[in-house]
Scaffold this motif. Structure first.
Motif, PDB file in Angstrom:
ATOM      1  N   GLN A   1       0.842  -1.186   0.000  1.00  0.00           N
ATOM      2  CA  GLN A   1       0.000   0.000   0.000  1.00  0.00           C
ATOM      3  C   GLN A   1       0.882   1.242   0.000  1.00  0.00           C
ATOM      4  N   VAL A   2       0.552   2.185  -0.871  1.00  0.00           N
ATOM      5  CA  VAL A   2       1.286   3.440  -0.977  1.00  0.00           C
ATOM      6  C   VAL A   2       0.486   4.549  -0.312  1.00  0.00           C
ATOM      7  N   GLN A   3       1.160   5.362   0.461  1.00  0.00           N
ATOM      8  CA  GLN A   3       0.525   6.543   1.036  1.00  0.00           C
ATOM      9  C   GLN A   3       1.200   7.787   0.504  1.00  0.00           C
TER      10      GLN A   3
ATOM     11  N   SER B   1       5.207   6.942   0.475  1.00  0.00           N
ATOM     12  CA  SER B   1       5.782   5.819   1.216  1.00  0.00           C
ATOM     13  C   SER B   1       6.074   4.674   0.260  1.00  0.00           C
ATOM     14  N   GLY B   2       6.830   3.701   0.721  1.00  0.00           N
ATOM     15  CA  GLY B   2       7.075   2.524  -0.089  1.00  0.00           C
ATOM     16  C   GLY B   2       8.291   2.656  -0.977  1.00  0.00           C
TER      17      GLY B   2
ATOM     18  N   SER C   1       7.612   5.052 -10.741  1.00  0.00           N
ATOM     19  CA  SER C   1       6.250   5.517 -10.977  1.00  0.00           C
ATOM     20  C   SER C   1       6.212   6.877 -11.653  1.00  0.00           C
TER      21      SER C   1
ATOM     22  N   GLY D   1      -1.274  -0.106 -10.277  1.00  0.00           N
ATOM     23  CA  GLY D   1      -2.343   0.695  -9.719  1.00  0.00           C
ATOM     24  C   GLY D   1      -2.028   2.174  -9.677  1.00  0.00           C
ATOM     25  N   SER D   2      -2.989   2.919  -9.141  1.00  0.00           N
ATOM     26  CA  SER D   2      -2.874   4.362  -9.022  1.00  0.00           C
ATOM     27  C   SER D   2      -3.297   4.761  -7.618  1.00  0.00           C
ATOM     28  N   TYR D   3      -2.589   5.723  -7.045  1.00  0.00           N
ATOM     29  CA  TYR D   3      -2.852   6.147  -5.676  1.00  0.00           C
ATOM     30  C   TYR D   3      -2.991   7.665  -5.628  1.00  0.00           C
TER      31      TYR D   3
ATOM     32  N   GLN E   1      -4.489  13.063  -0.074  1.00  0.00           N
ATOM     33  CA  GLN E   1      -5.727  13.581   0.500  1.00  0.00           C
ATOM     34  C   GLN E   1      -6.071  14.974  -0.021  1.00  0.00           C
TER      35      GLN E   1
END
Length: 115
Positions: free
Chosen positions: A1-3, A25-26, A32, A102-104, A107
């Motif tokens: 999981q990326v934040q 993160s990560g 990317s 995927g895409s993240y 906020q």
């Protein structure tokens, strides 16, 4: 999981500058594509700028020449330097990380430009 955590938004007068940061993160950051998007009230989210994993950049016509996107792979951070800000740049700005799996999204951070 990326934040993704954005920072740097705020209130600025027209003609001023702000620098947004987005820390990821990560361990996939360097592989990317990173983008900044924005969404103004009552409008759809739109692409502002993107920097690929290889360092190529692309900008929306509305910000070309005023905004600069950059990345620091050692810090897992992407930046958006915004100069000559206009009231129409007012929006919530979102950071996006796009990877093959995927895409993240972050906020969001509010940018308000007063006239």
């Amino acid at each position: 999981q990326v934040q993704l955590v954005e920072s740097g938004g705020g209130l600025v007068q027209a003609g001023g500058s702000l620098r947004l940061s987005c820390a990821a993160s990560g361990s996939i950051f360097r592989f990317s594509d990173m983008g900044w998007y924005r969404q103004a009230p009552g409008k759809q989210r739109e692409l502002v700028a993107v920097v690929t994993s290889g360092g190529s950049t692309n900008y929306a016509d509305s910000v070309e020449g005023r905004f600069t996107i950059s990345r620091d792979n050692a810090k897992n951070t992407v930046y958006l330097q915004m100069n000559s800000l206009k009231p129409e740049d007012t929006a919530v700005y979102y950071c996006n990380l796009r990877f093959t799996l995927g895409s993240y999204w972050g906020q969001g951070t509010q940018v308000t430009v007063s006239s």
